[in-house]
Design an enzyme around this catalytic site. Structure first.
Site, short mmCIF file in Angstrom:
data_model
loop_
_atom_site.label_atom_id
_atom_site.label_comp_id
_atom_site.label_asym_id
_atom_site.label_seq_id
_atom_site.Cartn_x
_atom_site.Cartn_y
_atom_site.Cartn_z
CE LYS A 138 -3.11 2.61 3.04
NZ LYS A 138 -3.77 2.63 4.36
NE ARG A 154 -10.66 -0.90 3.68
CZ ARG A 154 -11.19 -1.08 4.89
NH1 ARG A 154 -12.33 -1.73 5.03
NH2 ARG A 154 -10.57 -0.62 5.98
CE LYS A 190 -6.33 9.16 7.78
NZ LYS A 190 -6.83 8.03 8.57
#
Length: 463
Positions: free
Chosen positions: A227, A313, A239
């Site tokens: 990743k 992901r 965030k």
């Protein structure tokens, strides 16, 4: 190759100080065998034998030696705090050779590491003299691989964006006569990587897929997927400040596969290696992907976005689909994927997932041998329903607050055929505290364990 903290030979005119390693249990017997004056010195300096305690010892000629007391002399990190605690000169160990010496030397060398791109260290580390070329080379290979991981993770996103990460991969390929191809920007769409493109398209730094290949065609293929989210704002599901503070490390999976590739290539492991790194910045702009969007993927599955902060992901799923295409012998992905894995196991113990029990047991055993532990978490089939979407094949994350590391792994599992050996490693890639041999900041976690496993599976004995 040389690294701070290790040396093949002493500087001209220097005499290395001897390090006497004594277990705490054997200390009394060792002391009884020493000259009386030395015992008086240790008593006067109030030395108490304890794990990793040391004392500088004078001799009658004004020279220096050191006694170090350890509970376990086979501890990989036993000498990891000495490079900056001892005076900056050369030292040598007595009574160690082979694997035992290589372990201690590696721990010492990793303890000598400091990230100095922007700020020089206040002093040079003490150097450990390793006269065996075999041991020296083994230690340097491991230290170099782990230091590469640390350097990449520690470098801020301003200087380690997708382009710089690709440049680091290509430089590594050049060093080892490998190939490195990079697909950039809108070419990801034309070549079939829509999820990588969607995550990275909002940034002024175009997304890319890095593809490094090395090794002989007749060897078994191992694909490493990392990743490479070079900075993660969280996207439109932004965030908060504390959550974003260390998001330069969100490419820690990419750093790990490049560090592991360095170790594999430098050891000439008899495999055909492929490294895939989807490198993106999860940024915010008018072109950012949104909650509720449905993304296409390389495998053809559609994914409804529940949360744009579950972006890792998404880039991994395209890379894993590509990794699976050639039916390799083994696929391993590394990712700083979920906070849930940290809640389950803490920040210092990486979680891993696999369907193959034999692979899982061998990885745990390799981690124990390498003193680089990994902990298996289950792929719970009953949780797969938490990724159901009413309008797409999958949600990108579960709406439940529980079992997040498992549901993230199950999402990735949908993109890898069950016929392939696949391991997913969810790790922190960062030390929140300093320990011997492991300063605060970027860290290689599970790398030595995975290499030990690969060496056993493809290259024979680990020793």
């Amino acid at each position: 190759m040389t690294l701070p903290g290790l040396a093949r030979s002493v500087r001209d005119g220097d005499v290395p100080a001897v390090i006497h390693v004594v277990t705490t249990e054997a200390y009394a017997g060792w002391l009884a065998a020493q000259p009386e004056a030395l015992g008086q010195w240790l008593s006067a300096s109030d030395f108490k034998p304890a794990h990793r305690a040391f004392s500088l010892l004078p001799d009658v000629d004004g020279g220096l030696s050191v006694v170090v007391t350890l509970d376990d002399p086979e501890d990989h990190w036993a000498l990891g705090d000495l490079p900056y605690r001892l005076p900056a000169r050369d030292y040598r160990l007595e009574g160690f050779e082979g694997t035992a010496l290589a372990r201690l030397a590696t721990g010492w060398g990793l303890g000598a590491y400091r990230f100095q791109r922007y700020k020089a260290s206040k002093r040079a580390p003490a150097r450990l003299l390793i006269e065996s070329d075999t041991v020296f080379d083994e230690a340097v290979r491991t230290i170099s691989a782990c230091s590469l991981v640390r350097d990449l993770v520690n470098t801020p996103a301003e200087d380690m964006g997708p382009a710089q990460l690709a440049a680091a991969a290509c430089a590594l390929a050049h060093e080892f006569d490998a190939t490195c191809e990079v697909i950039v920007g809108d070419a990801l769409l034309s070549q079939g990587y829509p999820a990588i493109h969607a995550v990275g398209r909002a940034s002024v730094h175009p997304p890319r897929l890095i593809d490094l290949r090395w090794g002989e065609m007749h060897n078994p293929e191992v694909v490493l997927v990392g990743k490479g989210v070079c900075f993660d704002t969280g996207g439109l599901d932004l965030k908060n400040a504390s959550g974003m503070r260390h998001m330069k490390k969100d490419m820690g999976g990419a750093a790990h596969v490049l560090g592991l590739a360095r170790l594999i290539m430098s050891e000439h492991l008899p495999i055909r290696l492929r490294v895939l790194v989807p490198a993106v910045e999860n940024a915010i702009s008018g072109d950012a992907f949104r909650p509720g969007d449905v993304l296409k993927t390389r495998k053809g599955l559609t994914v409804e976005i529940d949360n744009t902060d579950a972006e890792g992901r998404l880039v991994l799923c395209d890379a894993l689909a590509e990794a699976s295409d050639g039916a390799p012998s083994l696929i391993i992905d590394f990712a700083t994927l979920t906070g849930a894995a940290r809640v389950a196991l803490g920040t210092e113990l990486p979680a891993f997932f696999t369907h193959n029990h034999a692979v899982a047991n061998a990885l745990v055993e390799a981690g124990t041998w390498a003193q680089d532990p990994l902990w298996r978490l289950p792929l719970v089939e009953e949780y797969r329903g938490q990724l159901d979407s009413g309008i797409a094949d999958l949600l990108n994350c579960s709406t439940s607050p529980f079992g997040g590391a498992i549901t993230a792994a199950l999402f990735l599992d949908a993109f890898v055929p069950k016929t392939l050996d696949w391991v997913h490693i969810d790790l922190m890639a960062w030390n929140l505290r300093a320990r011997p041999g492991r300063p605060r900041g970027g860290e290689a976690m599970g790398l030595r364990a995975v290499f030990a496993y690969l060496k056993t599976r493809y290259g024979g004995d680990r020793d």
